[in-house]
Design a protein around this motif. Structure first.
Motif, mmCIF file in Angstrom:
data_model
loop_
_atom_site.group_PDB
_atom_site.id
_atom_site.type_symbol
_atom_site.label_atom_id
_atom_site.label_comp_id
_atom_site.label_asym_id
_atom_site.label_seq_id
_atom_site.Cartn_x
_atom_site.Cartn_y
_atom_site.Cartn_z
ATOM 1 N N SER A 1 0.795 -1.220 0.000
ATOM 2 C CA SER A 1 0.000 0.000 0.000
ATOM 3 C C SER A 1 0.829 1.272 0.000
ATOM 4 O O SER A 1 0.350 2.312 -0.386
ATOM 5 C CB SER A 1 -0.922 0.000 1.213
ATOM 6 O OG SER A 1 -0.130 -0.046 2.391
ATOM 7 N N LEU A 2 2.089 1.227 0.379
ATOM 8 C CA LEU A 2 2.923 2.432 0.297
ATOM 9 C C LEU A 2 3.828 2.406 -0.928
ATOM 10 O O LEU A 2 3.746 3.298 -1.771
ATOM 11 C CB LEU A 2 3.773 2.602 1.565
ATOM 12 C CG LEU A 2 4.644 3.862 1.529
ATOM 13 C CD1 LEU A 2 3.784 5.127 1.489
ATOM 14 C CD2 LEU A 2 5.598 3.902 2.723
ATOM 15 N N ILE A 3 4.666 1.359 -1.045
ATOM 16 C CA ILE A 3 5.595 1.333 -2.182
ATOM 17 C C ILE A 3 4.831 1.259 -3.497
ATOM 18 O O ILE A 3 5.219 1.879 -4.497
ATOM 19 C CB ILE A 3 6.616 0.166 -2.039
ATOM 20 C CG1 ILE A 3 7.624 0.170 -3.184
ATOM 21 C CG2 ILE A 3 5.924 -1.191 -1.998
ATOM 22 C CD1 ILE A 3 8.655 1.214 -3.094
ATOM 23 N N GLY A 4 3.724 0.555 -3.499
ATOM 24 C CA GLY A 4 2.912 0.491 -4.714
ATOM 25 C C GLY A 4 2.349 1.857 -5.061
ATOM 26 O O GLY A 4 2.382 2.291 -6.212
ATOM 27 N N LEU A 5 1.863 2.542 -4.040
ATOM 28 C CA LEU A 5 1.276 3.867 -4.240
ATOM 29 C C LEU A 5 2.321 4.854 -4.780
ATOM 30 O O LEU A 5 2.091 5.556 -5.778
ATOM 31 C CB LEU A 5 0.715 4.374 -2.907
ATOM 32 C CG LEU A 5 -0.033 5.694 -2.932
ATOM 33 C CD1 LEU A 5 -1.426 5.497 -3.527
ATOM 34 C CD2 LEU A 5 -0.143 6.278 -1.529
ATOM 35 N N VAL A 6 3.464 4.863 -4.106
ATOM 36 C CA VAL A 6 4.527 5.790 -4.510
ATOM 37 C C VAL A 6 5.017 5.459 -5.922
ATOM 38 O O VAL A 6 5.262 6.342 -6.737
ATOM 39 C CB VAL A 6 5.691 5.717 -3.488
ATOM 40 C CG1 VAL A 6 6.915 6.447 -4.019
ATOM 41 C CG2 VAL A 6 5.247 6.323 -2.168
ATOM 42 N N SER A 7 5.096 4.170 -6.238
ATOM 43 C CA SER A 7 5.635 3.747 -7.530
ATOM 44 C C SER A 7 4.740 4.119 -8.707
ATOM 45 O O SER A 7 5.221 4.253 -9.834
ATOM 46 C CB SER A 7 5.849 2.232 -7.546
ATOM 47 O OG SER A 7 6.762 1.861 -6.551
ATOM 48 N N VAL A 8 3.444 4.231 -8.453
ATOM 49 C CA VAL A 8 2.572 4.630 -9.564
ATOM 50 C C VAL A 8 2.390 6.147 -9.634
ATOM 51 O O VAL A 8 2.176 6.698 -10.709
ATOM 52 C CB VAL A 8 1.199 3.918 -9.523
ATOM 53 C CG1 VAL A 8 1.366 2.423 -9.781
ATOM 54 C CG2 VAL A 8 0.473 4.154 -8.199
ATOM 55 N N ILE A 9 2.502 6.803 -8.492
ATOM 56 C CA ILE A 9 2.336 8.267 -8.508
ATOM 57 C C ILE A 9 3.585 8.967 -9.043
ATOM 58 O O ILE A 9 3.496 9.872 -9.885
ATOM 59 C CB ILE A 9 2.016 8.798 -7.089
ATOM 60 C CG1 ILE A 9 0.615 8.345 -6.650
ATOM 61 C CG2 ILE A 9 2.120 10.317 -7.041
ATOM 62 C CD1 ILE A 9 0.283 8.726 -5.209
ATOM 63 N N ALA A 10 4.752 8.541 -8.582
ATOM 64 C CA ALA A 10 5.977 9.305 -8.867
ATOM 65 C C ALA A 10 6.256 9.499 -10.359
ATOM 66 O O ALA A 10 6.501 10.630 -10.798
ATOM 67 C CB ALA A 10 7.162 8.648 -8.165
ATOM 68 N N PRO A 11 6.214 8.441 -11.180
ATOM 69 C CA PRO A 11 6.524 8.666 -12.594
ATOM 70 C C PRO A 11 5.475 9.525 -13.291
ATOM 71 O O PRO A 11 5.788 10.228 -14.252
ATOM 72 C CB PRO A 11 6.566 7.256 -13.188
ATOM 73 C CG PRO A 11 5.832 6.379 -12.229
ATOM 74 C CD PRO A 11 5.999 7.004 -10.880
ATOM 75 N N VAL A 12 4.256 9.474 -12.806
ATOM 76 C CA VAL A 12 3.180 10.252 -13.426
ATOM 77 C C VAL A 12 3.407 11.745 -13.192
ATOM 78 O O VAL A 12 3.377 12.550 -14.125
ATOM 79 C CB VAL A 12 1.809 9.798 -12.866
ATOM 80 C CG1 VAL A 12 0.706 10.744 -13.321
ATOM 81 C CG2 VAL A 12 1.519 8.371 -13.312
ATOM 82 N N VAL A 13 3.672 12.102 -11.939
ATOM 83 C CA VAL A 13 3.834 13.536 -11.651
ATOM 84 C C VAL A 13 5.233 14.025 -12.032
ATOM 85 O O VAL A 13 5.406 15.199 -12.360
ATOM 86 C CB VAL A 13 3.527 13.869 -10.174
ATOM 87 C CG1 VAL A 13 2.071 13.573 -9.861
ATOM 88 C CG2 VAL A 13 4.441 13.140 -9.215
ATOM 89 N N ALA A 14 6.210 13.125 -12.048
ATOM 90 C CA ALA A 14 7.550 13.529 -12.498
ATOM 91 C C ALA A 14 7.484 14.032 -13.932
ATOM 92 O O ALA A 14 8.194 14.949 -14.328
ATOM 93 C CB ALA A 14 8.519 12.353 -12.402
ATOM 94 N N GLY A 15 6.572 13.441 -14.709
ATOM 95 C CA GLY A 15 6.419 13.838 -16.107
ATOM 96 C C GLY A 15 5.478 15.006 -16.312
ATOM 97 O O GLY A 15 5.125 15.311 -17.450
ATOM 98 N N GLY A 16 5.053 15.659 -15.241
ATOM 99 C CA GLY A 16 4.242 16.863 -15.396
ATOM 100 C C GLY A 16 2.749 16.635 -15.456
ATOM 101 O O GLY A 16 1.988 17.551 -15.738
ATOM 102 N N ASN A 17 2.329 15.390 -15.212
ATOM 103 C CA ASN A 17 0.895 15.109 -15.159
ATOM 104 C C ASN A 17 0.366 15.362 -13.754
ATOM 105 O O ASN A 17 1.128 15.390 -12.780
ATOM 106 C CB ASN A 17 0.620 13.642 -15.494
ATOM 107 C CG ASN A 17 1.057 13.278 -16.894
ATOM 108 O OD1 ASN A 17 0.410 13.645 -17.872
ATOM 109 N ND2 ASN A 17 2.183 12.585 -16.992
ATOM 110 N N THR A 18 -0.939 15.500 -13.639
ATOM 111 C CA THR A 18 -1.572 15.483 -12.330
ATOM 112 C C THR A 18 -2.393 14.197 -12.256
ATOM 113 O O THR A 18 -2.665 13.572 -13.278
ATOM 114 C CB THR A 18 -2.478 16.702 -12.121
ATOM 115 O OG1 THR A 18 -3.479 16.704 -13.139
ATOM 116 C CG2 THR A 18 -1.668 17.988 -12.203
ATOM 117 N N CYS A 19 -2.768 13.789 -11.032
ATOM 118 C CA CYS A 19 -3.427 12.494 -10.943
ATOM 119 C C CYS A 19 -4.486 12.434 -9.839
ATOM 120 O O CYS A 19 -4.478 13.219 -8.895
ATOM 121 C CB CYS A 19 -2.395 11.388 -10.740
ATOM 122 S SG CYS A 19 -1.405 11.578 -9.260
ATOM 123 N N VAL A 20 -5.363 11.482 -10.046
ATOM 124 C CA VAL A 20 -6.338 11.108 -9.017
ATOM 125 C C VAL A 20 -6.104 9.620 -8.764
ATOM 126 O O VAL A 20 -6.196 8.818 -9.696
ATOM 127 C CB VAL A 20 -7.778 11.326 -9.504
ATOM 128 C CG1 VAL A 20 -8.754 10.908 -8.403
ATOM 129 C CG2 VAL A 20 -7.992 12.776 -9.904
#
Lengths: 302, 308, 486
Positions: free
Chosen positions: A167-186
């Motif tokens: 629940s933490l490493i999985g969460l961080v692993s999917v969020i980080a590359p998305v926002v690193a590339g300038g996207n926003t996410c839900v």
């Protein structure tokens, strides 16, 4: 109060945490007022967790969309610094996350490893922010008098159904590359292990990540996947769970506005789970042409 | 850039703000003209038109009365064995030979054009240029081909360039004034456009690409920019201005592509030697060869066409 | 040009038709499966018509699931036994050979393309066919260099790919699809559009002559049902489709839940934006290239023109003038600028939109050209007084119809340009570099043409944002669509 019971001052009363969702840089409870009670391994209730509704999702998309313009316009260097700062703050709250992971059923050793890896993963992607463009962009040698180049641009708003386990490493692993590339996410956090997703939202909130860039909901994927995938103002969707039928429905719904669908499955603890191609997945390639004047070039009159 | 017509008065625009040109786009447009296929009747009519638009030119230090007389004969008798050919539009010579040409062409419609204003460099004071021009006119020139001061133009002294052209125009009266921009020295299509606008507003009857002494001389892209300037000027003022590409046009196919360009940019009204000329010396014989080929079906040899 | 001179002449171009003497067309074409031309299992054929004359050119086989099965078997066998095990350089050499052979037969291809599809010979000769050859030539060289394209990856082919292409650039689209698929080690089943199958079938003949191993490329003709048979086939590993957004969505839904990879090149409604500081005459040319190229049958056509208000009248005047010099007619005439509309159905669609445009109150202007009496034709058309709410500014017309709007500020034009579900391409015209970069950054489109329009190159990635598609084709980025990046 009954007369027969005498108050004993043995132990201080603990303040229980109210787990909220995170939308647009704020911590509301779900608009629906609903909650659910996930259990730990011993059958104890983890908390009254928000059972987010489609309206929460809608509000989160609005927040993500309005944050998108500013976030994508940040310099890559600035995004890098913000992600690094996120790692810094997570480092400072290691103990809390280890504790929560343990409550959710992890062993001490595994919990510590998960937190450490999560911090390292943020640092890893922080470093990519100002580099992936150089890896994935190109100058294209067209056979005419034009300067032609292709660059990556963020897709926009990304809906993420985060891994159920890890629940933490999985969460961080999917969020980080998305926002690193300038996207926003839900993001829809792990349903059975939601504690550290909400605490991670607090980390985000106390870092320099602008409100709306990352929005975190807790709740039920079966209920929300359809809304995640059919919302017309979502540009892409990442699915990180195992239900093939759910994935298929997501793909069908996503066709309606040509959402890009990614199925991310990985051993999230492994370093193989991190690479710049994950950033690249959420990038559109934009190609630009411009004439090159040839006056004064070799042998050319005009 | 705006020209406002108010009570028939044309307001002179700020020439620093003339329209911008993209070179690559211009060349792509030109390639569309050169891909036009000109066959059969269109070809024959076009070639005949080309002949009638030629300013047969000799501008050498070594020019003599004899040379000019020979050229004038050729102007009148392009190729006598083919009936029905037009004559060229004009002959173009230095001022000192205008009277010779004038005498040779008596009784024809062929005009005598004289270069002037210290052709080709134009590096003399205005009063010398005026005197040079006045001499040519006094000798009987029907048309004057002046050069602009390219140095002043590059210095940004557009008013000087403008005034100089206007001063020459002022003494021309009925003599038609062609203004040579010497595009090969201007260095960019934007500047060709700017020089065209200056020349037209200053009173040019024709704008002309080149002296023939500098390479590149006339090219299709440069001519296209000048034609577009003419079109815009006409659109704003109602005044027609002629166009003369000069130098570097030596074969029929290229000449026909120029005509296609004139037709598509300016329209049929410009397809006459009153509004369009070729400054050329060897073009005529190539056109004649093509005309004879069309009529006989045989490819021709230079040996059968007089060189004058 | 109202002023007329007394001595005015009228000089018009004589007809200059390209000769069709040396073109070899069979009366009937079969499917190309496993290196041979084979009759359709169900024995059905349909006619392909010259849209300029309405004359039947040939009959072609109508593909069914049975034919697709045969092609898939051939492609699978060729993939496993030959193409995927062949040294990559050998693969490259076959593709180079095809490129060369297209160059050698370029004129024949060009003429057949114009006969079958109605596009002007100038375009098929100077754009479609040379680009088709270039696509093979460019991609051939990638075959043995793929590991350099994707750092830290081990790119592997996908297997058998099904490719469905439209009628607007028949041979170019076939090459655009086949060349990268072959270079990346896949085998192919291609279905050309039902109105324009001939150049693909001529390509099949060429491929047969080239000695390419049997089954590496298979070509099946037919309409939508044949395409559906390919999309639904369980043994096909990837679908590449170019066509309408509507069909693209159906395909995407069909493959949901399967392992099939998909790339889609779909529709567009591109904004072409002219600022007051643009090189106006070249911009006008860009507008013309943007919307009247290939009769407007172009997914990336600049169909929405945005002109800054201060130069609106100038641009419209110049545009109308330019429209008059466009020669509309016989696609085989070398002087034709705008050819025939590809089919009766498409002509009806276009005419319906023109009617809608008029009914919704936009002001129509058409070139004064005269149209041939037979065949499918549409005059170059533009609409003034258009707003974003007009149907003709929202929907893809796929014809020579331009909707013109004005704007005042950069913010305004960016928001209007992006105000569409499409995102394939856009054009920007200004002489100011910093403004170009501002716009190219903010416009949501896969291809941005700055101070030019409708340029294509095999090295240049092509593909859309939003509902204009998925993935890129061409260039380094296009390779990924045909590879499994392990």
């Amino acid at each position: 109060m009954s007369k027969g019971v005498k108050y004993k001052n043995e132990k201080r009363l603990e303040i229980l945490k109210t787990y909220k969702i995170y939308i647009g840089g704020k911590f509301p409870r779900t608009e629906s007022g609903r909650y659910y009670n996930p259990l730990d391994s011993k059958g104890n209730i983890l908390g009254n967790i928000c059972l987010s509704s489609r309206k929460d999702f809608r509000n989160a998309v609005v927040a993500a969309r309005s944050a998108s313009v500013g976030w994508s316009a940040r310099t890559a260097f600035n995004r890098s610094q913000i992600l690094y700062r996120l790692g810094e703050i997570l480092e400072g709250r290691r103990a809390q996350f280890i504790e929560e992971l343990k409550i959710q059923g992890s062993t001490s050793a595994k919990a510590e490893k998960e937190v450490n890896n999560s911090i390292d993963r943020l640092i890893y992607y922080a470093g990519w922010c100002d580099k992936y463009q150089q890896i994935f962009s190109s100058v294209n040698p067209v056979s005419s008098s034009y300067y032609n180049f292709s660059v990556c641009e963020p897709m926009g708003v990304v809906a993420i159904i985060a891994p159920e386990e890890n629940s933490l490493i999985g969460l961080v692993s999917v969020i980080a590359p998305v926002v690193a590339g300038g996207n926003t996410c839900v993001v829809l956090a792990s349903e059975s292990k939601p504690l550290c997703s909400v605490t991670f939202a607090e980390v985000i909130n106390s870092s320099d990540v602008p409100g709306g860039v990352i929005n975190i909901l807790t709740g039920n994927a079966k209920e929300l996947a359809g809304h995640f995938s059919s919302h017309m103002d979502v540009n892409a969707i990442i699915y990180s769970r195992t239900d093939k039928e759910e994935l298929k429905n997501i793909q069908i719904n996503a066709s309606e506005n040509m959402k890009r669908v990614f199925y991310w499955k990985s051993d999230w603890f492994s370093v193989k789970a991190q690479n710049p191609y994950k950033i690249r997945d959420l990038q559109e390639i934009k190609t630009t042409w411009h004439p090159i004047e040839q006056i004064g070039g070799a042998g050319s009159g005009y | 850039m705006t020209t406002i017509i108010n009570n028939n008065e044309i307001i002179i625009p700020d020439f620093r703000n003339t329209p911008l040109i993209d070179q690559v786009g211009t060349e792509e447009r030109v390639s569309r003209f050169t891909k036009r296929s000109i066959k059969n009747e269109a070809k024959e009519a076009g070639l005949s038109m080309v002949l009638s638009m030629i300013d047969l030119t000799t501008l050498e230090g070594a020019d003599t009365q004899g040379k000019v007389k020979q050229m004038c004969y050729k102007a009148r008798h392009l190729h006598d064995s083919v009936p029905g050919l037009p004559t060229v539009a004009a002959v173009c010579v230095y001022p000192s030979l205008v009277s010779v040409a004038k005498k040779e062409l008596i009784g024809t419609d062929i005009k005598v054009a004289s270069v002037a204003t210290a052709f080709p460099a134009g590096q003399t004071p205005l009063k010398v240029k005026i005197a040079d021009t006045q001499f040519a006119i006094d000798q009987g020139a029907d048309e004057v081909d002046m050069v602009i001061s390219r140095g002043r133009f590059h210095s940004g002294d557009y008013n000087y360039v403008f005034d100089e052209i206007a001063s020459i125009k002022n003494i021309c009266n009925d003599v038609r004034l062609k203004v040579i921009l010497e595009t090969g020295e201007l260095g960019a299509l934007d500047k060709v456009r700017r020089a065209s606008d200056i020349a037209m507003h200053a009173g040019a009857d024709f704008i002309k690409t080149s002296t023939g002494k500098i390479k590149p001389a006339a090219t299709l892209p440069v001519t296209l920019i000048m034609l577009e300037a003419i079109r815009d000027y006409h659109e704003k003022t109602g005044i027609m201005v002629g166009m003369k590409p000069a130098g570097g046009i030596s074969n029929s196919k290229l000449a026909l592509h120029y005509l296609i360009m004139v037709k598509e940019v300016l329209g049929d009204a410009w397809l006459t030697n009153r509004w369009f000329r070729f400054g050329a010396s060897s073009l005529a014989n190539d056109v004649l060869k093509q005309i004879v080929k069309l009529r006989t079906g045989r490819y021709q040899s230079n040996d059968y066409f007089s060189i004058d | 040009m109202k002023t007329k001179d007394k001595s005015e002449s009228s000089w018009n171009l004589s007809p200059a038709p390209e000769s069709t003497d040396h073109i070899q067309l069979k009366k009937r074409y079969e499917h190309f499966i496993n290196g041979k031309f084979v009759k359709p299992v169900k024995g059905k054929y349909f006619a392909t018509i010259n849209p300029a004359t309405e004359v039947k050119l040939a009959e072609v086989a109508e593909g069914t699931i049975e034919d697709v099965n045969k092609a898939v078997n051939a492609a699978r066998s060729a993939y496993e036994n030959v193409w995927s095990v062949m040294p990559a350089l050998e693969r490259a050499k076959y593709i180079y050979r095809i490129a060369r052979m297209i160059q050698e037969r370029a004129k024949e291809f060009a003429i057949i393309e114009s006969l079958d599809g109605g596009k002007p010979i100038r375009e098929s000769r100077d754009i479609d066919i040379p680009l088709a050859a270039n696509h093979f030539f460019y991609h051939a060289g990638w075959a043995d260099k793929l590991e350099y394209a994707f750092p830290n990856k081990n790119p592997q082919p996908l297997g058998v790919v099904g490719q469905i292409i439209p009628w607007n650039f028949p041979l170019l689209m076939a090459s655009w699809k086949i060349a990268p698929a072959l270079a990346t080690g896949n085998t192919v089943i291609l279905k050309p559009a039902e109105t324009t199958p001939l150049t693909a079938l001529k390509l099949a003949e060429l491929i047969q002559d080239s000695g390419l191993p049997d089954g590496v490329v298979n070509i099946i003709t037919g309409a939508g049902e044949t395409g559906a048979a390919i999309v639904n086939h369980p043994e096909i590993n990837k679908i590449a489709f170019t066509g309408s957004t509507q069909v693209g969505k159906i395909i995407n839904k069909t493959v949901a839940g399967t392992q099939k990879k998909v790339t889609l090149e779909l529709g567009g409604k591109a904004a072409n934006i002219i600022f007051e500081d643009a090189a106006i005459d070249q911009a006008v040319e860009g507008i013309v290239n943007g919307i009247y190229f290939n009769q407007g049958h172009v997914c990336c056509a600049g169909s929405r023109l945005f002109v800054q208000e201060s130069i609106f009248e100038t641009v419209v005047k110049k545009l109308k003038h330019r429209l008059e010099s466009l020669i509309v007619g016989d696609p085989l005439d070398k002087n034709t600028d705008v050819g025939a509309i590809n089919s009766k159905e498409q002509l009806k669609t276009i005419n319906d939109y023109i009617e809608i445009g008029k009914q919704e109150g936009a002001l129509m202007y058409q070139s004064s050209c005269t149209l041939p009496s037979k065949g499918n034709w549409c005059k170059p058309t533009l609409f003034l007084n258009v707003s974003q709410s007009h149907t003709i500014a929202q929907e893809e017309i796929f014809g020579p119809v331009l909707a013109i709007q004005t704007f005042r500020t950069i913010e305004e034009v960016i928001s209007k340009a992006n105000n569409t579900p499409y995102g394939l391409s856009a054009g920007v015209w200004t002489d100011k570099g910093s403004k170009i970069f501002n716009l190219t950054h903010q416009l949501q489109a896969g291809v941005i043409w700055a101070n030019t329009y409708n340029k294509f190159d095999p090295a240049s990635p092509f593909g859309g944002y939003k509902e204009s598609g998925l993935g890129r084709e061409g260039g380094l980025h296009g390779l990924a669509a045909y590879l499994n990046l392990k």
